[in-house]
Design an enzyme around this catalytic site. Structure first.
Site, mmCIF file in Angstrom:
data_model
loop_
_atom_site.group_PDB
_atom_site.id
_atom_site.type_symbol
_atom_site.label_atom_id
_atom_site.label_comp_id
_atom_site.label_asym_id
_atom_site.label_seq_id
_atom_site.Cartn_x
_atom_site.Cartn_y
_atom_site.Cartn_z
ATOM 1 N N HIS A 270 -10.304 -4.551 10.494
ATOM 2 C CA HIS A 270 -10.903 -4.362 9.167
ATOM 3 C C HIS A 270 -12.179 -3.526 9.216
ATOM 4 O O HIS A 270 -12.971 -3.543 8.284
ATOM 5 C CB HIS A 270 -11.210 -5.711 8.513
ATOM 6 C CG HIS A 270 -9.995 -6.427 8.018
ATOM 7 N ND1 HIS A 270 -9.117 -7.057 8.871
ATOM 8 C CD2 HIS A 270 -9.490 -6.589 6.767
ATOM 9 C CE1 HIS A 270 -8.148 -7.606 8.150
ATOM 10 N NE2 HIS A 270 -8.340 -7.325 6.887
ATOM 11 N N GLU B 123 0.798 -1.228 0.000
ATOM 12 C CA GLU B 123 0.000 0.000 0.000
ATOM 13 C C GLU B 123 0.831 1.279 0.000
ATOM 14 O O GLU B 123 0.544 2.218 -0.722
ATOM 15 C CB GLU B 123 -0.962 0.030 1.197
ATOM 16 C CG GLU B 123 -2.200 -0.849 1.030
ATOM 17 C CD GLU B 123 -1.980 -2.289 1.423
ATOM 18 O OE1 GLU B 123 -0.894 -2.607 1.949
ATOM 19 O OE2 GLU B 123 -2.892 -3.113 1.207
#
Lengths: 432, 344
Positions: A234, A165
């Site tokens: 998450h 990322e």
């Protein structure tokens, strides 16, 4: 005999479609044989036989849409009560069909399709736009948002990245400095924390640090907030994190029209835009008024007019606020619901105007309460409309805890419709 | 005094067995040699002036000087082509001058003036010139590396034939995002040359105490990225390696790593007393390997007269004075600049 039911094949799957049966009635199957291909909200999955036996009856034909999880779909082994199961299935199917055919004369699309269409339409207009992220190309998007883009635009413009990322967020920033218009997809915004230095220090601040020379036209997009039972790492809302930083615009739509119109606007915007989607909304269908509409960034929307209380919400909380509004209307309470659509720049004028009419305000967000979007709105409303308030402003937010996994605790941690109803009732009682 | 020092220098050189002249069969022509000398000297004098202005309080905050490392960026720039992009971290003044940015605008930025490259809003570490293909000036160690790969991505996307030179220090090579960048650039064969300026110390920590493995040039090995160790104090070694690396990247073969063995004479930043190394270590490098002194000797051997060299020197000094005066005579940014350039 064993009856196989439509399985839940992803955390958010509530319905599925059997795209293909690979067995026919009368076939002998053994454990491990593939029975069918099932299309979920995310992908096409294979359904395997668990037991050996003969396929005695296929209860749901291929192609029937939206079979609820738990619905019997196939019977393996001879049994005489399969007739009964067929009937149950037929009932479920006709129920689903009813939902599908409502308002069939208008254009109805899912948020997922709206987002995809927005990207595809903009990419057709401007060669400099490309999309990059994990699984966006060959896999068609982890949540199928980029479905079909690789086929149309090719691997030069639809690029699968490694799981990296910080690297690809920084690469996107450099590509934007180099004159391109990247769309960077985070599989979920939770992973953007790996890249947050590039987003804030490199993308958001460079225009200022360069005295206006170097803009960064980039969109960071992906699902934000809680999904379903995926627990703390998450499930988090990043609206407040990114809205805190000068140089970023933060957008978080609810409806399909706004998802499409705002994503188009974000791609065209010369600034870095954080585009916060919601996994649970991807499959939700909305009527679209004007397919080609660009929705301007920074403009909120009154989605339900009312006089007694203003309820401000964004993303998934708009739907919950509207449902709460219906319940409250049954008690004669008229609620005005504002969908912020954009978090930054905040359409504070729209909120102030509404508060001046209703004199009461409830703010809903899924994120944590401390230093949340609600906190900011409260600060601004007391500054600009203090004298118009007839009751303290109330917030409906997620609890100040990491999101728990257990179903009951997760529900308690996230703001629900009933919480909005209660908040509205609470501030109405306050003034009595 | 000057003469005797020179004598000593020559003796020391012989002792170390280095012969600057002998190493190079293909020296550039006189004009080009002079140009390289001028550019390195400009950086040296500019940085010395910046150090002075810092001491006088005219430059604030962090200020990282490039003194000692001039051969790296001047050498690389001299073998690149117009249109190649450059990005580096915060020890960036030399890179900006080598990219052809105006010393006046750079100095004005260092002093936080409206006429600076960033209108006084960026400072020493955050300066850019799109016109000169210089993309910063980045303050976070290692963060410029993926951005550099992004610039290379855009060169590749547009097929414009240009290469991005991405500079990083020996301190940055241990940042995770550097390896994310190595991986993606090698995977997609992007036109990027990673120039590792190994000046032996990442702030106050020596390379040997911070980096495992023998060579930073080999840090791309796992990704199939070729690397070279280069004498970064010698502008001709830099040029030879630079040509090779740029050519490789420009041909579409992918990234290339150059580890430039260099040395900074000053502390990490102006406020660093540099207690982590000895005075004699610094002096030894200055006396034996100084890139500017070495080139000066070659110029003398090429029959460039002392008068000519003196003329160059005073020309450069005067340019730097002009830049410094320009900066100090410039106004501070207008108050209204506070709220501009946040959004387009």
């Amino acid at each position: 005999m064993s009856t196989i039911k439509m399985p839940a094949l992803s955390p958010t799957m509530t319905v599925g479609t059997i795209s293909k049966w690979l067995v026919s009635e009368g076939d002998e199957v053994v454990s491990g044989d593939i029975l069918a291909e099932i299309e979920t909200d995310k992908a096409t999955m294979e359904l395997e036989a668990i037991d050996d036996g003969e396929v005695s009856e296929i209860l749901v034909q291929a192609g029937v849409q939206n079979i609820s999880v738990g619905t019997p779909i196939i019977v393996i082994g001879n049994e005489n009560n399969s007739e009964k199961i067929s009937n149950v299935v037929k009932q479920v199917q006709s129920g689903n069909e009813k939902i599908e055919t409502v308002n069939s004369d208008k254009i109805t699309i899912s948020v997922r399709e709206a987002l995809r269409d927005a990207m595809a339409e903009e990419m057709r207009l401007d060669e400099d736009i490309f999309i990059m992220g994990e699984e966006v190309a060959e896999y068609q998007g982890a949540y199928k948002v980029t479905q079909g883009l690789l086929e149309e635009f090719g691997e030069k413009r639809v690029i699968d990245t490694p799981i990296t990322e910080q690297g690809f967020a920084g690469l996107g920033v450099g590509a934007a400095f180099g004159g391109l218009k990247p769309i960077i997809e985070f599989m979920t915004f939770n992973f953007s924390m790996q890249a947050i230095d590039q987003i804030i220090n490199s993308a958001a601040k460079t225009l200022y640090m360069s005295g206006g020379q170097m803009g960064c036209p980039i969109v960071f997009r992906g699902p934000n907030g809680a999904a379903s039972r995926v627990a703390a790492q998450h499930s988090q809302c990043f609206a407040s994190w990114y809205a805190h930083c000068p140089g970023l615009k933060v957008v978080s739509p609810w409806s399909a029209s706004d998802a499409k119109g705002l994503l188009k606007a974000s791609i065209r915007d010369p600034n870095p835009v954080i585009f916060l989607e919601n996994e649970l909304l991807y499959g939700e269908k909305f009527e679209i008024d004007n397919e080609n509409e660009i929705v301007p960034i920074g403009v909120g929307n009154i989605v339900s007019e009312g006089n007694d209380v203003t309820v401000v919400a964004f993303s998934i909380m708009v739907g919950k606020a509207l449902n709460a509004t219906k319940k409250l209307a049954e008690n004669g309470i008229s609620v005005e619901v504002i969908d912020l659509r954009t978090i930054k720049p905040l359409d504070i004028d729209l909120i102030i105007e509404s508060v001046k009419k209703t004199n009461r305000l409830v703010i809903c967000e899924e994120g944590f309460p401390f230093s949340g979007i609600g906190s900011e709105i409260i600060a601004q409303v007391q500054e600009y409309a203090f004298d118009w308030l007839d009751a303290p402003i109330k917030r409906v937010t997620g609890q100040d805890v990491p999101l728990p996994y257990a179903e009951n605790l997760e529900k308690l941690a996230l703001p629900q419709e009933e919480d909005i109803v209660n908040a509205v009732l609470h501030i109405l009682n306050e003034v009595k | 005094m000057v003469n005797s020092t020179k004598k000593n220098l020559k003796v020391k050189r012989k002792k170390t067995g280095r012969s600057v002249k002998g190493s190079y069969t293909n020296l550039p022509g006189k004009e080009e040699l002079i140009e390289l000398y001028k550019q390195m000297l400009l950086i040296r004098r500019f940085e010395e002036k910046a150090g002075q202005l810092y001491g006088m309080g005219s430059i604030g905050g962090f200020c990282h000087l490039y003194i000692g490392q001039e051969a790296v960026v001047v050498g690389m720039q001299s073998v690149s082509i117009d249109g190649d992009s450059v990005i580096t971290s915060y020890r960036d003044h030399g890179h900006m001058l080598a990219c052809g940015m105006d010393p006046k605008g750079v100095m004005a930025e260092l002093t936080g003036r409206e006429s600076g490259y960033s209108k006084g809003k960026g400072g020493s570490m955050h300066m850019f010139s799109k016109e000169k293909n210089f993309f910063g000036g980045h303050g976070i160690v290692g963060a410029q590396v993926p951005i550099g790969v992004g610039l290379a991505f855009s060169h590749n996307y547009k097929q414009d034939g240009f290469v991005c030179m991405t500079y990083l220090g020996d301190g940055a090579v241990n940042q995770g995002q550097v390896y994310e960048s190595f991986n993606m650039s090698a995977l997609w064969k992007l036109p990027v040359v990673f120039v590792i300026e190994n000046n032996k110390y990442g702030m106050g920590t020596s390379v040997t105490r911070a980096s495992a493995g023998k060579s930073l040039a080999e840090r791309g090995k796992a990704y199939g990225i070729p690397g070279l160790e280069v004498d970064g104090m010698n502008i001709f070694s830099v040029r030879d390696a630079g040509k090779k690396a740029l050519d490789y990247a420009r041909k579409g073969k992918g990234p290339f790593i150059l580890e430039m063995k260099t040395y900074r004479y000053r502390g990490h930043s102006m406020s660093d007393p540099a207690k982590y190394r000895t005075r004699s270590e610094v002096d030894a490098v200055r006396q034996q390997k100084d890139c500017i002194e070495n080139l000066k000797e070659i110029l003398q051997e090429q029959k460039i007269t002392d008068d000519h060299l003196k003329k160059i020197d005073s020309e450069i000094k005067s340019n730097v004075s002009v830049a410094s005066d320009f900066a100090l005579d410039s106004s501070l940014p207008d108050k209204k600049e506070l709220l501009t350039d946040i959004y387009i």
